[in-house]
Design a protein around this motif. Sequence first.
Motif, short mmCIF file in Angstrom:
data_model
loop_
_atom_site.label_atom_id
_atom_site.label_comp_id
_atom_site.label_asym_id
_atom_site.label_seq_id
_atom_site.Cartn_x
_atom_site.Cartn_y
_atom_site.Cartn_z
N PRO A 103 0.82 -1.21 0.00
CA PRO A 103 0.00 0.00 0.00
C PRO A 103 0.86 1.26 0.00
O PRO A 103 1.93 1.30 0.61
CB PRO A 103 -0.82 -0.10 1.29
CG PRO A 103 -0.68 -1.53 1.74
CD PRO A 103 0.64 -1.99 1.24
N ARG A 105 0.80 5.64 0.32
CA ARG A 105 0.09 6.87 0.69
C ARG A 105 0.58 7.98 -0.23
O ARG A 105 1.73 8.40 -0.15
CB ARG A 105 0.35 7.22 2.15
CG ARG A 105 -0.26 6.24 3.13
CD ARG A 105 -0.31 6.81 4.52
NE ARG A 105 -0.92 5.90 5.46
CZ ARG A 105 -1.57 6.30 6.55
NH1 ARG A 105 -1.68 7.60 6.82
NH2 ARG A 105 -2.09 5.42 7.38
N TYR A 114 -4.89 6.41 0.33
CA TYR A 114 -4.28 5.11 0.63
C TYR A 114 -4.60 4.22 -0.57
O TYR A 114 -5.78 3.98 -0.86
CB TYR A 114 -4.87 4.56 1.91
CG TYR A 114 -4.39 3.19 2.35
CD1 TYR A 114 -3.46 3.06 3.38
CD2 TYR A 114 -4.89 2.02 1.78
CE1 TYR A 114 -3.03 1.81 3.82
CE2 TYR A 114 -4.48 0.77 2.20
CZ TYR A 114 -3.54 0.68 3.22
OH TYR A 114 -3.13 -0.56 3.66
N ILE A 187 -10.10 1.58 7.23
CA ILE A 187 -8.88 2.38 7.03
C ILE A 187 -9.18 3.86 7.18
O ILE A 187 -8.45 4.61 7.82
CB ILE A 187 -8.27 2.07 5.64
CG1 ILE A 187 -7.68 0.66 5.63
CG2 ILE A 187 -7.20 3.11 5.28
CD1 ILE A 187 -7.26 0.18 4.26
N ASN A 191 -7.64 6.43 10.09
CA ASN A 191 -6.65 7.38 9.56
C ASN A 191 -7.35 8.68 9.17
O ASN A 191 -7.72 8.87 8.00
CB ASN A 191 -5.93 6.79 8.36
CG ASN A 191 -5.12 5.56 8.70
OD1 ASN A 191 -3.97 5.66 9.12
ND2 ASN A 191 -5.72 4.39 8.53
N ILE A 194 -6.42 10.62 5.96
CA ILE A 194 -6.69 10.04 4.64
C ILE A 194 -8.12 10.38 4.23
O ILE A 194 -9.06 10.18 5.00
CB ILE A 194 -6.51 8.51 4.67
CG1 ILE A 194 -5.05 8.14 4.94
CG2 ILE A 194 -6.97 7.88 3.37
CD1 ILE A 194 -4.09 8.58 3.87
N VAL A 197 -9.59 6.02 -0.12
CA VAL A 197 -8.98 4.70 -0.24
C VAL A 197 -9.27 4.18 -1.64
O VAL A 197 -10.42 4.21 -2.10
CB VAL A 197 -9.53 3.72 0.82
CG1 VAL A 197 -9.01 2.30 0.55
CG2 VAL A 197 -9.13 4.17 2.22
#
Length: 247
Positions: A103, A105, A114, A187, A191, A194, A197
Motif C-alpha cells: 500500500p 500513501r 491510501y 482504514i 486514519n 486520509i 482509499v
Amino acid sequence: MGERTVVVSDIHLGAVAAENERAFLTFLAEAHLRGDELLINGDLFDFWFEYGQVIPRGQFTALARLRALVDRGMAVRFIGGNHDAWGGSFLRDEVGIEILEGPARILVGGRPAYVAHGDGLGGGDWSYRALRWAARSRGGRALFRALHPDLGVPLARLASGTKKAQVHTDGRGSPRADRLAACARDILAANPDIDLVVFGHTHRPEVSEFGPGRFYLNAGDWLYHNSFAVVTPDEIRLESFGRSLGA
C-alpha cells in the motif's frame, strides 16, 4: 503531480477479450485528454515478470502507448497486482513508469489517499494471501527466475484463471468486493489524515462515501466493465469506455 488523476485497474492484458484490449489501447491513446496523471492500480497485465535480460512478449502496443503518454508529460504510476507484481527496471527506465510499492500513501487527484491493489486485504482470501507471500518473496522470485521463460511464462498464464472469470463474473454480489469495501471503511476510520482509499482486485466499479468528503474508490475492470475513474479535488467520477456501467 497534477490534480486530475485517471485511475484504472484489472485490465489483464494478454487474457482479456480482443475487443476489450482494443478499447483499452484506444483509451490509452486518449488518456492525456482526461487527466494530468494515470494511476494503474494493479493487474495491467495478466502476467508480467522481468527476467535479467528478457521481458514477456505480446504487449508492445500498450507499452508504446504508455511511453507516449510519458513523453507528452503525463505521469504514469503503477502498483503491481497479484498478476503483475514483478515490474522492474524495464517498466521504470524504458517505459518511464513510476513503480510504487503498495500500500502507498500518495495524492490522488489532490486528495490524500491510501492506494493498494487489494489482494490479501479485508480478511479471507487465503489463497491470494499464500500466493502473494510466495510470489513476492525473494525466494519465490528466484525460483521462478530459474525457469526458462518458455516454460515459466506459459505455466503462469495457465494458472491465471482470468478467462474463466471474464465469462462467469462481473463483480456484482462478490463477498471479496464487500470485504474490501469494509476494509476501506476501517482504514478511513483509523486514519483521519486520509480522504480516499483506492483498491482494485474485485472487478466491481464502486464509489462509496464513508463520511463527509471521505471516499472509497474501486475503478473496476476491463474484463467486463471497461471502467475507469477520474479524481479531482472537486469530484470522483466513474466512467465506462464505450458502454454503460449499468449494462
